[in-house]
Motif scaffolding. Sequence first.
Motif, PDB file in Angstrom:
ATOM      1  N   ARG A  64       0.868  -1.242  -0.096  1.00  0.00           N
ATOM      2  CA  ARG A  64       0.040  -0.001   0.029  1.00  0.00           C
ATOM      3  C   ARG A  64       0.897   1.087   0.150  1.00  0.00           C
ATOM      4  O   ARG A  64       2.062   1.319   0.702  1.00  0.00           O
ATOM      5  CB  ARG A  64      -0.952  -0.127   1.248  1.00  0.00           C
ATOM      6  N   VAL A  65       0.309   1.993  -0.907  1.00  0.00           N
ATOM      7  CA  VAL A  65       1.375   3.497  -1.114  1.00  0.00           C
ATOM      8  C   VAL A  65       0.538   4.485  -0.123  1.00  0.00           C
ATOM      9  O   VAL A  65      -0.718   4.790  -0.045  1.00  0.00           O
ATOM     10  CB  VAL A  65       1.327   3.858  -2.580  1.00  0.00           C
ATOM     11  N   SER A  66       1.539   5.336   0.363  1.00  0.00           N
ATOM     12  CA  SER A  66       1.092   6.627   1.047  1.00  0.00           C
ATOM     13  C   SER A  66       1.914   7.598   0.342  1.00  0.00           C
ATOM     14  O   SER A  66       3.035   7.493  -0.048  1.00  0.00           O
ATOM     15  CB  SER A  66       1.383   6.504   2.709  1.00  0.00           C
ATOM     16  N   VAL A  67       1.261   8.946   0.325  1.00  0.00           N
ATOM     17  CA  VAL A  67       2.124   9.917  -0.285  1.00  0.00           C
ATOM     18  C   VAL A  67       1.577  11.248   0.333  1.00  0.00           C
ATOM     19  O   VAL A  67       0.207  11.461   0.646  1.00  0.00           O
ATOM     20  CB  VAL A  67       1.769   9.908  -1.849  1.00  0.00           C
ATOM     21  N   LEU A  68       2.242  12.211   0.162  1.00  0.00           N
ATOM     22  CA  LEU A  68       2.024  13.807   0.371  1.00  0.00           C
ATOM     23  C   LEU A  68       1.292  14.179  -0.805  1.00  0.00           C
ATOM     24  O   LEU A  68       2.381  14.164  -1.864  1.00  0.00           O
ATOM     25  CB  LEU A  68       3.063  14.590   1.005  1.00  0.00           C
ATOM     26  N   HIS A  69       0.247  14.727  -1.041  1.00  0.00           N
ATOM     27  CA  HIS A  69      -0.120  15.108  -2.297  1.00  0.00           C
ATOM     28  C   HIS A  69      -1.202  16.572  -1.961  1.00  0.00           C
ATOM     29  O   HIS A  69      -2.001  16.173  -1.032  1.00  0.00           O
ATOM     30  CB  HIS A  69      -1.254  14.189  -2.890  1.00  0.00           C
ATOM     31  N   GLN A  70      -1.212  17.243  -2.838  1.00  0.00           N
ATOM     32  CA  GLN A  70      -2.298  18.109  -3.202  1.00  0.00           C
ATOM     33  C   GLN A  70      -3.479  17.787  -3.875  1.00  0.00           C
ATOM     34  O   GLN A  70      -3.476  17.145  -4.827  1.00  0.00           O
ATOM     35  CB  GLN A  70      -1.697  19.515  -4.011  1.00  0.00           C
ATOM     36  N   ILE A  71      -4.623  18.269  -3.253  1.00  0.00           N
ATOM     37  CA  ILE A  71      -5.932  18.076  -3.944  1.00  0.00           C
ATOM     38  C   ILE A  71      -6.442  19.267  -4.715  1.00  0.00           C
ATOM     39  O   ILE A  71      -6.523  20.386  -3.937  1.00  0.00           O
ATOM     40  CB  ILE A  71      -6.831  17.418  -3.187  1.00  0.00           C
ATOM     41  N   THR A  86      -8.943  25.261  -1.100  1.00  0.00           N
ATOM     42  CA  THR A  86      -8.337  26.313  -0.955  1.00  0.00           C
ATOM     43  C   THR A  86      -7.274  26.026  -0.347  1.00  0.00           C
ATOM     44  O   THR A  86      -6.614  24.974  -0.003  1.00  0.00           O
ATOM     45  CB  THR A  86      -8.917  27.377   0.461  1.00  0.00           C
ATOM     46  N   THR A  87      -6.041  27.046  -0.939  1.00  0.00           N
ATOM     47  CA  THR A  87      -4.514  26.465  -0.579  1.00  0.00           C
ATOM     48  C   THR A  87      -4.332  26.482   1.048  1.00  0.00           C
ATOM     49  O   THR A  87      -3.315  25.777   1.333  1.00  0.00           O
ATOM     50  CB  THR A  87      -3.733  27.886  -1.079  1.00  0.00           C
ATOM     51  N   ALA A  88      -5.220  26.985   1.963  1.00  0.00           N
ATOM     52  CA  ALA A  88      -5.136  26.549   3.238  1.00  0.00           C
ATOM     53  C   ALA A  88      -5.395  25.068   3.626  1.00  0.00           C
ATOM     54  O   ALA A  88      -5.123  24.622   4.831  1.00  0.00           O
ATOM     55  CB  ALA A  88      -5.851  27.479   4.017  1.00  0.00           C
ATOM     56  N   THR A  89      -6.095  24.449   2.774  1.00  0.00           N
ATOM     57  CA  THR A  89      -6.729  23.094   2.907  1.00  0.00           C
ATOM     58  C   THR A  89      -6.612  21.949   1.968  1.00  0.00           C
ATOM     59  O   THR A  89      -6.948  21.006   1.944  1.00  0.00           O
ATOM     60  CB  THR A  89      -8.180  23.282   3.510  1.00  0.00           C
TER      61      THR A  89
END
Length: 183
Positions: free
Chosen positions: A158-165, A169-172
């Motif tokens: 299983r892969v985990s990653v930091l990712h933007q969605i 908003t840029t704060a969340t």
Amino acid sequence: SSSLVPGGGGLRFATGIIPGRPYRSPNDSRWIIAMDTDNAITAQDQVLMVSNSGELHITVQEGLTNLPTAQGSEPNPPPYQLTGSFDAVYGINDAGQFVFSGIDNRTGTADDGFVVRGNADGSFSLVAQELITEAPAITGGSTYGSTRGSAHIDNLGRVSVLHQINGLTTATDEFVLGRDGTQ
């Protein structure tokens, strides 16, 4: 610098990029590292190397390895070829599965970022692609954004990653996602 690349057909390591740090599997039996080579074709000079039974070999090469990235707005059908630099963080597990992220060679940059799992049998599977694939843990059909990194794989694959969605908003809009984006 200047040592022969194992399985590189005469290529030598080079100092064009700062080499990534090696990442090891939990039981220390395998490891993975990205390196630059002296390949005269600069769009093919970066390699991702994986150890297998104590032997280090090229598993992914910039500009040459086909990946299962999604078509998106590109007129040519998949698979695309990896190009550009790999992101600095990748991972490997005890079974030899690994994960890495980067960009593919499509002409547009709005949907070229990816996270891909390499399987022990030599195949690849797409985990996330910028603007195209949905982030399953985020409701409302949100797609993955351009910022990604810190890819990791556990011993269950299983892969985990930091990712933007996208669409927040840029704060969340930045998440640490686990279990291939489902958590």
